[in-house]
Motif scaffolding. Structure first.
Motif, PDB file in Angstrom:
ATOM      1  N   HIS A 146       2.512  16.295 -14.083  1.00  0.00           N
ATOM      2  CA  HIS A 146       3.221  15.308 -14.897  1.00  0.00           C
ATOM      3  C   HIS A 146       2.268  14.283 -15.504  1.00  0.00           C
ATOM      4  N   LEU A 147       0.979  14.615 -15.596  1.00  0.00           N
ATOM      5  CA  LEU A 147      -0.023  13.716 -16.160  1.00  0.00           C
ATOM      6  C   LEU A 147      -0.834  14.451 -17.214  1.00  0.00           C
ATOM      7  N   ALA A 148      -1.213  13.712 -18.256  1.00  0.00           N
ATOM      8  CA  ALA A 148      -2.144  14.213 -19.263  1.00  0.00           C
ATOM      9  C   ALA A 148      -3.305  13.229 -19.328  1.00  0.00           C
ATOM     10  N   PRO A 149      -4.292  13.362 -18.410  1.00  0.00           N
ATOM     11  CA  PRO A 149      -5.376  12.373 -18.343  1.00  0.00           C
ATOM     12  C   PRO A 149      -6.456  12.631 -19.392  1.00  0.00           C
ATOM     13  N   VAL A 150      -7.385  11.702 -19.470  1.00  0.00           N
ATOM     14  CA  VAL A 150      -8.529  11.837 -20.370  1.00  0.00           C
ATOM     15  C   VAL A 150      -9.430  12.954 -19.860  1.00  0.00           C
ATOM     16  N   VAL A 151      -9.747  13.913 -20.735  1.00  0.00           N
ATOM     17  CA  VAL A 151     -10.571  15.059 -20.342  1.00  0.00           C
ATOM     18  C   VAL A 151     -11.908  15.102 -21.064  1.00  0.00           C
ATOM     19  N   ASP A 152     -12.084  14.279 -22.098  1.00  0.00           N
ATOM     20  CA  ASP A 152     -13.351  14.306 -22.830  1.00  0.00           C
ATOM     21  C   ASP A 152     -13.521  12.958 -23.523  1.00  0.00           C
ATOM     22  N   LEU A 206      -6.409   3.917  -9.129  1.00  0.00           N
ATOM     23  CA  LEU A 206      -6.327   3.689 -10.567  1.00  0.00           C
ATOM     24  C   LEU A 206      -4.932   3.180 -10.894  1.00  0.00           C
ATOM     25  N   CYS A 207      -4.790   2.461 -11.996  1.00  0.00           N
ATOM     26  CA  CYS A 207      -3.481   2.079 -12.507  1.00  0.00           C
ATOM     27  C   CYS A 207      -3.346   2.629 -13.923  1.00  0.00           C
ATOM     28  N   HIS A 208      -2.105   2.891 -14.326  1.00  0.00           N
ATOM     29  CA  HIS A 208      -1.880   3.505 -15.635  1.00  0.00           C
ATOM     30  C   HIS A 208      -2.158   2.505 -16.755  1.00  0.00           C
ATOM     31  N   GLY A 209      -1.467   1.361 -16.738  1.00  0.00           N
ATOM     32  CA  GLY A 209      -1.733   0.300 -17.699  1.00  0.00           C
ATOM     33  C   GLY A 209      -1.026   0.405 -19.027  1.00  0.00           C
ATOM     34  N   ASP A 210      -0.322   1.521 -19.294  1.00  0.00           N
ATOM     35  CA  ASP A 210       0.349   1.664 -20.600  1.00  0.00           C
ATOM     36  C   ASP A 210       1.610   2.511 -20.449  1.00  0.00           C
ATOM     37  N   ILE A 211       2.468   2.128 -19.513  1.00  0.00           N
ATOM     38  CA  ILE A 211       3.721   2.859 -19.293  1.00  0.00           C
ATOM     39  C   ILE A 211       4.742   2.346 -20.306  1.00  0.00           C
ATOM     40  N   SER A 212       5.014   3.156 -21.302  1.00  0.00           N
ATOM     41  CA  SER A 212       5.880   2.757 -22.400  1.00  0.00           C
ATOM     42  C   SER A 212       6.505   4.003 -23.004  1.00  0.00           C
ATOM     43  N   PRO A 213       7.519   3.837 -23.871  1.00  0.00           N
ATOM     44  CA  PRO A 213       8.119   5.021 -24.502  1.00  0.00           C
ATOM     45  C   PRO A 213       7.132   5.851 -25.310  1.00  0.00           C
ATOM     46  N   ALA A 215       4.103   6.500 -24.429  1.00  0.00           N
ATOM     47  CA  ALA A 215       3.200   7.197 -23.515  1.00  0.00           C
ATOM     48  C   ALA A 215       3.933   8.136 -22.578  1.00  0.00           C
ATOM     49  N   LEU A 216       5.204   8.415 -22.839  1.00  0.00           N
ATOM     50  CA  LEU A 216       5.994   9.333 -22.015  1.00  0.00           C
ATOM     51  C   LEU A 216       6.485  10.476 -22.883  1.00  0.00           C
ATOM     52  N   MET A 217       6.177  11.701 -22.489  1.00  0.00           N
ATOM     53  CA  MET A 217       6.619  12.903 -23.191  1.00  0.00           C
ATOM     54  C   MET A 217       7.698  13.603 -22.372  1.00  0.00           C
ATOM     55  N   VAL A 218       8.704  14.119 -23.053  1.00  0.00           N
ATOM     56  CA  VAL A 218       9.730  14.950 -22.420  1.00  0.00           C
ATOM     57  C   VAL A 218       9.832  16.240 -23.224  1.00  0.00           C
ATOM     58  N   ASN A 219      10.027  17.367 -22.526  1.00  0.00           N
ATOM     59  CA  ASN A 219      10.084  18.648 -23.228  1.00  0.00           C
ATOM     60  C   ASN A 219      11.354  19.401 -22.860  1.00  0.00           C
ATOM     61  N   ARG A 220      11.530  20.544 -23.488  1.00  0.00           N
ATOM     62  CA  ARG A 220      12.766  21.305 -23.360  1.00  0.00           C
ATOM     63  C   ARG A 220      12.892  22.023 -22.015  1.00  0.00           C
ATOM     64  N   SER A 221      11.816  22.073 -21.257  1.00  0.00           N
ATOM     65  CA  SER A 221      11.889  22.683 -19.931  1.00  0.00           C
ATOM     66  C   SER A 221      12.235  21.670 -18.844  1.00  0.00           C
ATOM     67  N   GLY A 222      12.528  20.418 -19.236  1.00  0.00           N
ATOM     68  CA  GLY A 222      12.905  19.406 -18.258  1.00  0.00           C
ATOM     69  C   GLY A 222      11.744  18.761 -17.560  1.00  0.00           C
ATOM     70  N   GLN A 223      10.617  18.645 -18.232  1.00  0.00           N
ATOM     71  CA  GLN A 223       9.411  18.087 -17.631  1.00  0.00           C
ATOM     72  C   GLN A 223       9.052  16.788 -18.344  1.00  0.00           C
ATOM     73  N   ALA A 224       8.704  15.765 -17.572  1.00  0.00           N
ATOM     74  CA  ALA A 224       8.240  14.484 -18.100  1.00  0.00           C
ATOM     75  C   ALA A 224       6.745  14.348 -17.830  1.00  0.00           C
ATOM     76  N   VAL A 225       6.008  13.917 -18.833  1.00  0.00           N
ATOM     77  CA  VAL A 225       4.552  13.832 -18.731  1.00  0.00           C
ATOM     78  C   VAL A 225       4.118  12.443 -19.170  1.00  0.00           C
ATOM     79  N   LEU A 226       3.311  11.781 -18.330  1.00  0.00           N
ATOM     80  CA  LEU A 226       2.720  10.493 -18.672  1.00  0.00           C
ATOM     81  C   LEU A 226       1.348  10.727 -19.304  1.00  0.00           C
TER      82      LEU A 226
END
Length: 812
Positions: A146-152, A206-213, A215-226
């Motif tokens: 449920h996370l999409a962190p920085v990868v590069d 760590l803290c997220h620091g930007d929890i807002s609409p 920065a939140l993704m929802v998809n058709r499979s019922g998954q929420a991603v920050l």
């Protein structure tokens, strides 16, 4: 045979420009072979015209070899911005404003990512690049789905960037704008999935620091991603009134302590952001409303999250309770950790995921659809007749019900006392009309407010203290009020703080001693109530208080000199407002006193722990014969806002006691300010200058600056040349006029005279020079300072400077 070949020869297509071919190959967008394949499309688009470079670009877009954004940037001559590191930008994405987001693909493999880009330059870019790389390494082992962190990450020519995996679906902001709000079971599942992800973040410190609409993704499979945990605290570590450069939605998820004290992002701020986000998903609206950055910051600083069940009655009990606890104003009153909150809400469930997937796939709301009938029901003449009949019936019914409703409303209208009413702009005519129309009621025995006469006659120690929030508490209905109208709880909870009206100086001082955060003291009468401040001045220690229709004057001359009074009002808080007030100094005094002395924070240890921020609002105010209208002895990010204000014979309008550091931005907002006599507008005294001081932003709209001869708008007093500080000033706005003989900037070295500075290095916009004339001679009467003559083009047809009708006349 050669003749046959000559007859069958087809003219060759024109070659694309060599510069375009080199550019596209350098960017990795396409090569010469792709351009040749679209030659036919280019000829069709040209329609007989020459094949210009833009035609080839349009042909590539038409053939889907370029995205519309890429074609736009190439045609605008900004193609170099499409390549960031080893990524190629495809299209822009919605952004909160602290950086720009793009959809991009990695050159070579074509992998799609979300790319955050920020251009800073200098050594700051290198520092940010190192911080981003540390964030990437910290997030490399996050296992949550449920996370999409920085990868590069990387840095190129003053541009820092960070890549985040591309997540399928819509952001919560996009979904809300299309469908309104989520069903409560879906929000409960989103909250559980979010907490599972945030618990992983908390585990690695760590803290997220930007929890807002956004920065939140929802998809058709019922998954929420920050998205991008930890990115905002790196790119934007500070918030507050001095950082009002984002759109209102950019402050969603910012906690009150970040605005009030400049506190850094932490688990407590993430918990507050979770509460406000879930509240918005359930209600479809923001818990802290604001039409601009200033309004949003003010709402965040003073508001708590209302009970969500007032707007979404179907909210599960446990979710409503956790939203209320997360939305507390003080960090210590929120849940102790993310893990504790996750335990209370429980883990994600398959049933909850199905409900979320159903909500995303088949939302209950949606855009309206127009349905056309198969055939008209009536002919033209019959339709016109029936339309007229129906319209007449509707008008008759509305008129009848309107009359009945007005009579019933007049009979049931509650009566209010004269000293407690909702805050609003002061209007003497409306006040007199209201006092004539509404009879005062007798005060209750347990009332928490008192009338002006009660405050003047009684001692403040004998009257009950005012509530801290100064809001009316709902009480049980009595027998007399059982038939009255029912006030919704949401209306009572959102009502503005109460006003205490005072009629004389003793009543003012009594109310001032009992002042609580959020209250307003208003002078009764058409003219401002004259209040001679005590020796040493008035010291304000309560947040978010307002003063209206008050004329602050110093004590008698001998008493003022003997007591060493150097200011009228002293502020030791972060937020105060003045509306329709008059500040008057001692005429002919050798040492003039300041109107407002702002000393914040009172405890400098607060500044060492975090970056505090604050603001002063001055609406329809007059400053006459003073040392400084506002003297700032502050640390942190500050903002001073003048709206329709008049400064007469003041030695300084804004005085800074030191050059702001790089983390102490100053915002001076001026709207319809008139400075006549005296000067300068801003004076900054300093002993040392940083290589890169804090930015000083001056926004002036419709202002008039008529200073004394040889006095500048900006004056710097210090031992070193103020070149770094001058370079940090940004003057923006429109429609402001400086007198033709006025100077822009000057420097005074202690022990020597003033030196005129070259203003060519100053970034000034919206300021013209012109001869100025006024309606009357220089006096304390505001109408004499109305601008009557100027030369130069202005955007507004109104005269620049003050609107005298809104200002208070001087008290006799």
């Amino acid at each position: 045979m050669p003749f046959l070949h000559w007859c069958c020869r087809v003219p060759m297509a024109a070659e694309p420009p060599a510069e375009l071919v080199d550019l596209l190959e350098q960017l990795g967008l396409s090569g010469r072979s792709e351009l040749r394949r679209v030659a036919g499309t280019a000829r069709r688009l040209a329609r007989g015209l020459p094949l210009f470079e833009s035609v080839w670009v349009d042909a590539l877009q038409w053939s889907r070899l370029l995205t519309p954004y890429q074609a736009q940037q190439i045609n605008a001559g900004r193609a170099e911005y499409l390549r960031v590191g080893h990524y190629l930008i495809r299209s822009p994405l919605p952004s909160a404003g602290y950086c720009r987001w793009f959809e991009a693909q990695r050159v070579g493999c074509g992998k799609l990512v979300r790319l955050a880009v920020r251009r800073v330059g200098g050594t700051r870019a290198e520092q940010l690049a190192r911080s981003l790389e540390q964030l990437r390494q910290k997030c490399s082992d996050l296992p949550s789905v449920h996370l999409a962190p920085v990868v590069d990450t990387g840095q190129t020519d003053g541009t820092v960037w960070a890549a985040v995996p591309r997540a399928d679906g819509l952001t919560a902001s996009e979904w809300l704008s299309r469908h309104g709000r989520f069903p409560p079971p879906a929000v409960l599942e989103i909250a559980r999935q979010m907490l599972e992800a945030l618990a992983e973040i908390e585990r690695i410190g760590l803290c997220h620091g930007d929890i807002s609409p956004l920065a939140l993704m929802v998809n058709r499979s019922g998954q929420a991603v920050l998205l991008h945990p930890g990115l905002r605290p790196v790119l934007r570590p500070e918030e507050g009134f001095g950082h009002d450069d984002l759109p209102p939605e950019g402050y969603d998820g910012v906690a009150p302590e970040q605005v009030r004290d400049g506190a850094p992002a932490s688990t407590a701020t993430d918990l507050y952001a979770c509460g406000t986000l879930w509240w918005r998903l359930l209600t479809g609206r923001s818990a802290a409303a604001g039409g601009d950055a200033l309004g949003k910051l003010c709402a965040l600083q003073r508001a708590e999250v209302p009970d969500v069940r007032q707007f979404a009655p179907g909210t599960p009990e446990v979710l409503a309770e956790m939203i209320a606890r997360c939305g507390r104003r003080e960090p210590g009153e929120r849940p102790q950790s993310i893990a504790w909150l996750a335990q209370r809400l429980g883990p994600p469930t398959p049933e909850g995921r199905k409900q979320l997937a159903s909500a995303v796939r088949h939302p209950s709301g949606g855009p309206a659809r127009w349905v056309h009938p198969a055939k008209p029901a009536l002919g033209g003449r019959d339709a016109r007749m029936w339309v007229a009949v129906v319209a007449a019936c509707v008008v008759t019914a509305v008129a009848a019900f309107w009359a009945i409703w007005r009579e019933d409303l007049a009979a049931r209208r509650p009566r209010h006392g004269p000293t407690a009413k909702a805050v609003g702009p002061f209007d003497p005519a409306k006040k007199r009309a209201a006092s004539d129309a509404v009879a005062p009621r007798a005060p209750d025995a347990d009332s928490t407010t008192a009338s002006p006469s009660d405050m003047a006659a009684g001692d403040v120690a004998q009257r009950p203290p005012l509530a801290a929030s100064a809001r009316p508490e709902p009480s049980a209905p009595s027998a007399d009020s059982a038939s009255g109208p029912v006030v919704p709880a949401a209306y009572v909870a959102g009502q503005r703080e109460m006003v205490v009206e005072v009629a004389d100086r003793e009543a003012f001082l009594s109310a001032f001693r009992a002042l609580r955060a959020g209250q307003t003291i208003r002078g009764a009468g058409d003219r401002p109530l004259v209040v001679a401040v005590p020796p040493g001045g008035l010291a304000v220690r309560d947040e978010d208080v307002w003063f209206e229709n008050i004329c602050f004057v110093p004590p008698h001359r001998a008493e003022a000199i003997s007591s060493g009074t150097s200011w009228l009002v002293g502020l030791r808080v972060s937020q105060v407002g003045f509306r329709r007030c008059f500040f008057r100094g001692l005429a002919g005094a050798p040492e003039k006193i300041d109107a407002i002395r702002w000393s914040y924070p009172a405890d400098r240890a607060v500044y060492r722990e975090g970056l505090p921020s604050g603001q002063i609002q001055l609406q329809d105010c007059v400053f006459d014969q003073l040392g400084a209208a506002v003297a700032c002895h502050t640390a942190g990010a500050v903002a001073v806002r003048f709206d329709n204000a008049l400064a007469l014979r003041c030695q300084r309008v804004l005085a800074l006691d030191h050059a702001p550091r790089w983390d102490e931005p100053v915002v001076l907002s001026l709207r319809r300010l008139t400075v006549r006599g005296g000067g300068p507008l801003v004076e900054c005294r300093y002993q040392n200058l940083d290589e890169k001081p804090g930015r000083v932003t001056i926004r002036a709209a419709g202002c008039v600056f008529f200073l004394e001869r040889d006095l500048p708008l900006l004056r710097f007093v210090g031992p070193q040349p103020p070149d770094p500080l001058v370079a940090a000033i940004r003057w923006t706005g429109s429609g402001s006029v400086l007198a033709a003989q006025g100077l822009v900037a000057a420097w005074i070295r202690p022990g020597s005279g003033a030196q005129k500075l070259d203003d060519s290095s100053l970034a000034i916009a919206g300021l013209i020079r012109s001869e100025l004339t006024f309606a009357g001679p220089l006096s304390s009467e505001p109408r004499d300072s109305r601008t009557t003559g100027w030369q130069g083009p202005l955007l507004s047809p109104d005269a620049p400077g003050i609107d005298p009708a809104r200002l208070a006349s001087p008290a006799p």
